[in-house]
Design a protein around this motif. Structure first.
Motif, mmCIF file in Angstrom:
data_model
loop_
_atom_site.group_PDB
_atom_site.id
_atom_site.type_symbol
_atom_site.label_atom_id
_atom_site.label_comp_id
_atom_site.label_asym_id
_atom_site.label_seq_id
_atom_site.Cartn_x
_atom_site.Cartn_y
_atom_site.Cartn_z
ATOM 1 N N GLY A 36 54.303 51.148 43.684
ATOM 2 C CA GLY A 36 53.711 51.426 42.366
ATOM 3 C C GLY A 36 53.316 50.159 41.640
ATOM 4 N N ALA A 37 54.183 49.155 41.738
ATOM 5 C CA ALA A 37 53.885 47.880 41.074
ATOM 6 C C ALA A 37 52.715 47.180 41.751
ATOM 7 C CB ALA A 37 55.118 46.985 41.092
ATOM 8 N N LEU A 38 52.645 47.271 43.092
ATOM 9 C CA LEU A 38 51.509 46.660 43.805
ATOM 10 C C LEU A 38 50.199 47.338 43.416
ATOM 11 C CD1 LEU A 38 53.099 46.202 47.339
ATOM 12 C CD2 LEU A 38 52.574 44.412 45.682
ATOM 13 N N VAL A 39 50.234 48.664 43.298
ATOM 14 C CA VAL A 39 49.028 49.397 42.894
ATOM 15 C C VAL A 39 48.634 49.014 41.473
ATOM 16 C CG1 VAL A 39 48.142 51.705 42.351
ATOM 17 C CG2 VAL A 39 49.381 51.318 44.479
ATOM 18 N N ASP A 40 49.605 48.946 40.585
ATOM 19 C CA ASP A 40 49.302 48.576 39.199
ATOM 20 C C ASP A 40 48.699 47.175 39.118
ATOM 21 O OD1 ASP A 40 50.199 50.981 38.288
ATOM 22 O OD2 ASP A 40 52.197 50.244 37.721
ATOM 23 N N ARG A 41 49.254 46.236 39.884
ATOM 24 C CA ARG A 41 48.728 44.877 39.875
ATOM 25 C C ARG A 41 47.303 44.853 40.448
ATOM 26 N NH1 ARG A 41 51.814 40.986 43.317
ATOM 27 N NH2 ARG A 41 53.484 42.318 42.615
ATOM 28 N N GLY A 42 47.076 45.635 41.505
ATOM 29 C CA GLY A 42 45.727 45.717 42.066
ATOM 30 C C GLY A 42 44.739 46.305 41.075
ATOM 31 N N LYS A 43 45.159 47.364 40.365
ATOM 32 C CA LYS A 43 44.287 47.960 39.342
ATOM 33 C C LYS A 43 43.951 46.949 38.251
ATOM 34 C CE LYS A 43 45.807 52.770 39.587
ATOM 35 N NZ LYS A 43 46.536 53.826 38.849
ATOM 36 N N TYR A 44 44.965 46.207 37.825
ATOM 37 C CA TYR A 44 44.739 45.226 36.772
ATOM 38 C C TYR A 44 43.741 44.172 37.227
ATOM 39 C CZ TYR A 44 45.502 41.353 33.608
ATOM 40 O OH TYR A 44 45.308 40.321 32.728
ATOM 41 N N ARG A 45 43.927 43.660 38.447
ATOM 42 C CA ARG A 45 43.003 42.638 38.940
ATOM 43 C C ARG A 45 41.608 43.195 39.137
ATOM 44 N NH1 ARG A 45 46.663 39.086 43.142
ATOM 45 N NH2 ARG A 45 48.005 38.203 41.538
ATOM 46 N N LEU A 46 41.526 44.425 39.622
ATOM 47 C CA LEU A 46 40.211 45.048 39.794
ATOM 48 C C LEU A 46 39.527 45.250 38.451
ATOM 49 C CD1 LEU A 46 38.227 46.332 41.808
ATOM 50 C CD2 LEU A 46 39.370 48.501 41.373
ATOM 51 N N ASN A 47 40.276 45.722 37.461
ATOM 52 C CA ASN A 47 39.700 45.900 36.123
ATOM 53 C C ASN A 47 39.236 44.575 35.539
ATOM 54 O OD1 ASN A 47 39.966 48.656 36.036
ATOM 55 N ND2 ASN A 47 41.976 48.603 35.058
ATOM 56 N N ALA A 48 40.006 43.522 35.782
ATOM 57 C CA ALA A 48 39.600 42.205 35.283
ATOM 58 C C ALA A 48 38.304 41.755 35.944
ATOM 59 C CB ALA A 48 40.713 41.188 35.541
ATOM 60 N N LYS A 49 38.179 41.981 37.237
ATOM 61 C CA LYS A 49 36.947 41.597 37.947
ATOM 62 C C LYS A 49 35.762 42.436 37.483
ATOM 63 C CE LYS A 49 38.689 38.477 40.615
ATOM 64 N NZ LYS A 49 38.373 37.084 40.455
ATOM 65 N N VAL A 50 35.987 43.731 37.273
ATOM 66 C CA VAL A 50 34.912 44.603 36.788
ATOM 67 C C VAL A 50 34.469 44.174 35.394
ATOM 68 C CG1 VAL A 50 34.402 46.966 36.041
ATOM 69 C CG2 VAL A 50 35.501 46.567 38.249
ATOM 70 N N ASP A 51 35.425 43.842 34.529
ATOM 71 C CA ASP A 51 35.075 43.377 33.188
ATOM 72 C C ASP A 51 34.272 42.084 33.245
ATOM 73 O OD1 ASP A 51 36.281 45.509 31.989
ATOM 74 O OD2 ASP A 51 38.141 44.438 31.494
ATOM 75 N N ASP A 52 34.693 41.158 34.125
ATOM 76 C CA ASP A 52 33.938 39.905 34.272
ATOM 77 C C ASP A 52 32.522 40.176 34.761
ATOM 78 O OD1 ASP A 52 36.170 38.546 33.452
ATOM 79 O OD2 ASP A 52 36.783 37.935 35.484
ATOM 80 N N ALA A 53 32.399 41.080 35.732
ATOM 81 C CA ALA A 53 31.070 41.412 36.258
ATOM 82 C C ALA A 53 30.214 42.082 35.186
ATOM 83 C CB ALA A 53 31.197 42.320 37.480
ATOM 84 N N ALA A 54 30.826 42.961 34.389
ATOM 85 C CA ALA A 54 30.073 43.639 33.325
ATOM 86 C C ALA A 54 29.582 42.631 32.293
ATOM 87 C CB ALA A 54 30.942 44.702 32.655
ATOM 88 N N HIS A 55 30.411 41.670 31.946
ATOM 89 C CA HIS A 55 29.987 40.634 30.990
ATOM 90 C C HIS A 55 28.844 39.807 31.572
ATOM 91 C CE1 HIS A 55 32.874 41.343 27.859
ATOM 92 N NE2 HIS A 55 33.885 41.300 28.713
ATOM 93 N N ALA A 56 28.936 39.480 32.854
ATOM 94 C CA ALA A 56 27.870 38.700 33.493
ATOM 95 C C ALA A 56 26.569 39.491 33.535
ATOM 96 C CB ALA A 56 28.289 38.292 34.905
ATOM 97 N N VAL A 57 26.652 40.781 33.836
ATOM 98 C CA VAL A 57 25.447 41.623 33.877
ATOM 99 C C VAL A 57 24.837 41.724 32.488
ATOM 100 C CG1 VAL A 57 24.668 44.000 34.199
ATOM 101 C CG2 VAL A 57 26.102 42.915 35.926
ATOM 102 N N ARG A 58 25.673 41.944 31.470
ATOM 103 C CA ARG A 58 25.146 42.020 30.104
ATOM 104 C C ARG A 58 24.460 40.728 29.693
ATOM 105 N NH1 ARG A 58 30.164 43.431 27.559
ATOM 106 N NH2 ARG A 58 30.687 45.209 28.795
ATOM 107 N N ARG A 59 25.064 39.611 30.043
ATOM 108 C CA ARG A 59 24.485 38.316 29.698
ATOM 109 C C ARG A 59 23.144 38.117 30.413
ATOM 110 N NH1 ARG A 59 28.632 35.389 30.822
ATOM 111 N NH2 ARG A 59 28.072 35.065 32.985
ATOM 112 N N GLU A 60 23.088 38.455 31.698
ATOM 113 C CA GLU A 60 21.837 38.312 32.444
ATOM 114 C C GLU A 60 20.773 39.264 31.908
ATOM 115 O OE1 GLU A 60 20.856 36.086 34.673
ATOM 116 O OE2 GLU A 60 22.772 35.127 34.251
ATOM 117 N N PHE A 61 21.168 40.495 31.574
ATOM 118 C CA PHE A 61 20.185 41.441 31.037
ATOM 119 C C PHE A 61 19.666 40.964 29.691
ATOM 120 C CE2 PHE A 61 18.712 45.318 28.982
ATOM 121 C CZ PHE A 61 17.861 45.779 29.969
ATOM 122 N N ARG A 62 20.550 40.397 28.864
ATOM 123 C CA ARG A 62 20.113 39.876 27.572
ATOM 124 C C ARG A 62 19.123 38.727 27.760
ATOM 125 N NH1 ARG A 62 24.956 38.157 25.454
ATOM 126 N NH2 ARG A 62 25.920 40.137 25.851
#
Length: 135
Positions: A36-62
């Motif tokens: 459970g802890a490994l899954v939670d840590r993986g989710k957190y890291r995945l969410n962090a990467k998705v957020d970083d990618a979303a910020h990069a996409v927004r910046r490029e689109f702007r």
């Protein structure tokens, strides 16, 4: 002898504290390795990467709105190319018919002339029929 005894007591106390700290660290390590802890840590890291990618996409689109919008429209048109090929002729016919209707309303082709001239240059007044409806 009292000094030796105090030293042994202090060493025993230090070893107990170190042992307690090692047990705490071991418990933390066990908890972190549970599925459970490994899954939670993986989710957190995945969410962090998705957020970083979303910020990069927004910046490029702007920064590049027009090229990205054109590419998106072209991509959608490419995805819908088969239905477009099927329905485009009917749609263009409808658009042409609407354009012709608008031009006919703006410039009627059978509009009578205001003045009609005879061969000798005299003006002939148009004759109105009583049975014609007023337009």
């Amino acid at each position: 002898m009292a000094r030796t005894r105090n030293r042994l007591i202090a060493a025993a106390r230090r070893s107990m504290l170190q042992r307690a700290e090692l047990h705490r660290r071991l418990d933390v390590a066990k908890a972190e390795l549970k599925p459970g802890a490994l899954v939670d840590r993986g989710k957190y890291r995945l969410n962090a990467k998705v957020d970083d990618a979303a910020h990069a996409v927004r910046r490029e689109f702007r920064n590049n709105r027009l090229p990205i919008a054109l590419a998106a429209v072209a991509g959608v048109a490419w995805l819908l190319r088969e239905p477009i090929k099927e329905h485009a002729p009917r749609l263009t016919r409808k658009i042409q018919d609407m354009a012709n209707a608008i031009t006919d309303r703006l410039h009627p082709a059978d509009e009578p002339a205001d003045e009609i001239y005879a061969d000798d240059g005299e003006t002939i007044e148009p004759v109105e029929n009583d049975d014609e409806a007023v337009q």
